[in-house]
Design an enzyme around this catalytic site. Structure first.
Site, PDB file in Angstrom:
ATOM      1  N   ASP A  17       0.999  -1.255  -0.063  1.00 41.05           N
ATOM      2  CA  ASP A  17      -0.217   0.017   0.201  1.00 41.05           C
ATOM      3  C   ASP A  17       0.837   1.253   0.032  1.00 41.05           C
ATOM      4  OD1 ASP A  17      -2.405  -1.769   0.141  1.00 41.05           O
ATOM      5  OD2 ASP A  17      -1.779  -1.903   2.433  1.00 41.05           O
ATOM      6  N   HIS A  45      -4.562  -2.949  -6.030  1.00 46.44           N
ATOM      7  CA  HIS A  45      -4.005  -1.473  -6.801  1.00 46.44           C
ATOM      8  C   HIS A  45      -5.095  -0.553  -6.995  1.00 46.44           C
ATOM      9  CE1 HIS A  45       0.039  -3.498  -7.884  1.00 46.44           C
ATOM     10  NE2 HIS A  45      -0.891  -4.406  -7.329  1.00 46.44           N
ATOM     11  N   GLN A 227       2.306  -6.200  -2.555  1.00 44.95           N
ATOM     12  CA  GLN A 227       2.856  -6.412  -1.063  1.00 44.95           C
ATOM     13  C   GLN A 227       4.210  -5.576  -0.801  1.00 44.95           C
ATOM     14  OE1 GLN A 227       2.046 -10.002  -2.056  1.00 44.95           O
ATOM     15  NE2 GLN A 227      -0.124  -9.286  -1.924  1.00 44.95           N
TER      16      GLN A 227
HETATM   17  P1  IMP Z   1      -2.325 -13.039   3.241  1.00 48.81           P
HETATM   18  O1  IMP Z   1      -1.457 -12.535   2.229  1.00 48.81           O
HETATM   19  O2  IMP Z   1      -3.804 -12.720   2.959  1.00 48.81           O
HETATM   20  O3  IMP Z   1      -2.416 -14.399   3.707  1.00 48.81           O
HETATM   21  O4  IMP Z   1      -2.002 -11.987   4.525  1.00 48.81           O
HETATM   22  C1  IMP Z   1      -0.969 -12.101   5.189  1.00 48.81           C
HETATM   23  C2  IMP Z   1      -0.378 -10.424   5.725  1.00 48.81           C
HETATM   24  O5  IMP Z   1      -0.336  -9.851   4.694  1.00 48.81           O
HETATM   25  C3  IMP Z   1      -1.566  -9.952   6.218  1.00 48.81           C
HETATM   26  O6  IMP Z   1      -1.002  -8.953   7.517  1.00 48.81           O
HETATM   27  C4  IMP Z   1      -2.232  -9.047   5.354  1.00 48.81           C
HETATM   28  O7  IMP Z   1      -3.066  -7.866   5.875  1.00 48.81           O
HETATM   29  C5  IMP Z   1      -0.940  -8.636   4.535  1.00 48.81           C
HETATM   30  N1  IMP Z   1      -1.187  -8.368   3.003  1.00 48.81           N
HETATM   31  C6  IMP Z   1      -1.357  -9.049   2.061  1.00 48.81           C
HETATM   32  N2  IMP Z   1      -1.528  -8.621   0.997  1.00 48.81           N
HETATM   33  C7  IMP Z   1      -1.315  -7.171   1.216  1.00 48.81           C
HETATM   34  C8  IMP Z   1      -1.391  -6.118   0.297  1.00 48.81           C
HETATM   35  O8  IMP Z   1      -1.423  -5.971  -0.876  1.00 48.81           O
HETATM   36  N3  IMP Z   1      -1.448  -4.820   1.108  1.00 48.81           N
HETATM   37  C9  IMP Z   1      -0.929  -4.791   2.267  1.00 48.81           C
HETATM   38  N4  IMP Z   1      -1.069  -5.760   3.159  1.00 48.81           N
HETATM   39  C10 IMP Z   1      -1.291  -7.222   2.538  1.00 48.81           C
END
Ligand code: IMP
Length: 425
Positions: A17, A45, A227
């Site tokens: 983000d 995005h 990410q």
């Molecule tokens: P997961 O990838 O859904 O398993 O989430 C794992 C961690 O990564 C969590 O803390 C989510 O909030 C964070 N996360 C995953 N994708 C994003 C993204 O695109 N932006 C910000 N945080 C993310």
């Protein structure tokens, strides 16, 4: 475009983000290819272009540039239902996206979603606060070798054979370990995913070969990371991260092209930090300044709508990103959001058990005990400046201070979501 710019990678330097979508979109129109190489629809995005706000989760930002080929690489995990919905939504205001999907990309299956919930609830304080999109279970299945790949959806026999194994394994864990119901039959899932295969077939390709040939012919390729480094499973605050590597080196693994060349690697860094989900957050602001930044910066998750936690810029984290991604430059974003603050803080190091360190500890218990060591800098007023020299002097000082401390040039300054609010130094 210089030879060095022909291959450009964009990555997040913090917790995601940071504004990657805007910078990718800003650059994408000049590229022949835009490639996603990791992550899935946990990413979000937001791009403002042609008077529209696009919230893209799986489609690469290149879809907004006519003539650019967008690739979903082998390192991405694809929820076909979400992708088809996103394509159909996109087609309401645009033509069919010029999109190709790797046959080798893994597929999120319906049992991965409840499994994500089961995993998270079992992990308690060590959970990452998953987006609940099935990302950890699908990457785990890939490692277990129970995974189903996009190419399998186009091959009824293969899909049947693999699905029986994957379905049995996953539903047994769901039922017996997590005591969660999964009441769909294997036949029902099979038919649904065969249909997705039929609908996605026009987009499925040997993208690794196509990218290699494009690279050999000197075409330009932009790798679009999702990410950010602190969520990387190797370099981030493990286990409070995601399940795919997002440092720049992974662009080669997740797209299948070995890059034996000098490339441009742009780290996107926000002027403050934010995160959704759980982890120690050393520079977190839980006061009214944090609330004001969240509101002004519209810091609510694109994927889940969750309010993001806010903190001061952390140079320990930023330096680690410069190092682990080999950044050649930084795009510094959302400086406008800090306008109006009397003063602001920058984290220079951490105090852990009375010792000061300027490097990120690997140990989670040390990270939990770390306290920020700040330097305070004067703030600036809101500005509509469009050139570097006319920016408020305190903003320029902030930019130059950060640049010096992280030893990486800041080449883009972003002062708002629109393309026009970008200054190139
Ligand atoms: P997961 O990838 O859904 O398993 O989430 C794992 C961690 O990564 C969590 O803390 C989510 O909030 C964070 N996360 C995953 N994708 C994003 C993204 O695109 N932006 C910000 N945080 C993310």
């Amino acid at each position: 475009m210089s030879d060095k710019q022909l291959i450009t990678t964009i990555v997040g330097t913090q917790w995601g983000d940071e504004g990657k979508g805007k910078i990718t979109d800003y650059l994408a129109r000049d590229f022949d290819y835009v490639v996603r190489f990791q992550g899935g629809n946990n990413a979000g995005h937001t791009i403002v272009a042609n008077g529209h706000t696009y919230k893209l989760h799986l489609l690469p930002s290149g879809v907004l540039s006519a003539g650019t080929v967008s690739i979903i690489g082998n390192g991405v995990v694809v929820d076909p239902k979400v992708l088809l919905e996103e394509i159909s939504e996109f087609k309401k205001t645009n033509s069919t996206p010029y999109l190709k999907i790797s046959e080798r990309a893994h597929v999120i299956m319906p049992y991965h979603l409840p499994m994500d919930g089961g995993l998270s609830s079992g992990q308690g304080k060590l959970a990452a606060g998953s987006t609940g999109r099935g990302i950890a279970p699908v990457y785990a299945d890939k490692a277990y070798r129970h995974g189903i790949r996009i190419g399998d959806l186009l091959d009824p026999e293969m899909l049947k054979e693999k699905l029986e194994k994957s379905y049995t394994f996953n539903t047994q864990i769901l039922n017996k370990i997590y005591r969660l119901p999964f009441d769909r039959t294997v036949e029902d899932v099979y038919q649904e995913y065969l249909q997705y295969g039929r609908e996605l077939a026009p987009y499925v390709a040997d993208t690794e070969l196509e990218l290699y040939q494009a690279y050999a012919m000197g075409k330009s390729i932009l790798f679009e990371g999702a990410q950010g480094m602190s969520l990387d499973p190797d370099h981030g605050m493990y286990p409070h991260g995601t399940s795919s590597n997002n440092v720049a080196g992974y662009a080669e693994v997740g797209s299948g092209v070995g890059l034996n060349c000098k490339s441009r690697i742009i780290g996107i860094m926000k002027a403050y930090v934010s995160r959704v989900g759980n982890s120690p957050f050393i520079t977190e602001l839980t006061d009214t300044t944090g609330d004001a930044i969240r509101t002004k910066g519209v810091e609510f998750g694109t994927t889940t709508g969750r309010a993001r936690r806010i903190g001061w810029l952390d140079l320990v984290q930023a330096r680690q990103s410069v190092r682990t991604s080999g950044l050649s430059e930084i795009a510094f974003t959302k400086l406008d959001v800090l306008g109006g603050l009397k003063e602001l803080k920058v984290c220079m190091g951490y105090e852990i058990d009375g010792q000061i360190t300027t490097e990120m500890p690997a140990s989670l218990s040390k990270i939990r005990r770390a306290k920020p060591v700040y330097q305070t800098l004067p703030g600036w007023e809101d500005t509509s400046a469009t050139t570097y020299d006319t920016l408020p002097p305190n903003m320029r000082d902030y930019i130059e201070f950060v640049e010096k401390k992280i030893n990486c040039p800041i080449s883009f300054i972003s002062l708002g979501p629109d393309r026009e609010r970008t200054i190139i130094r």
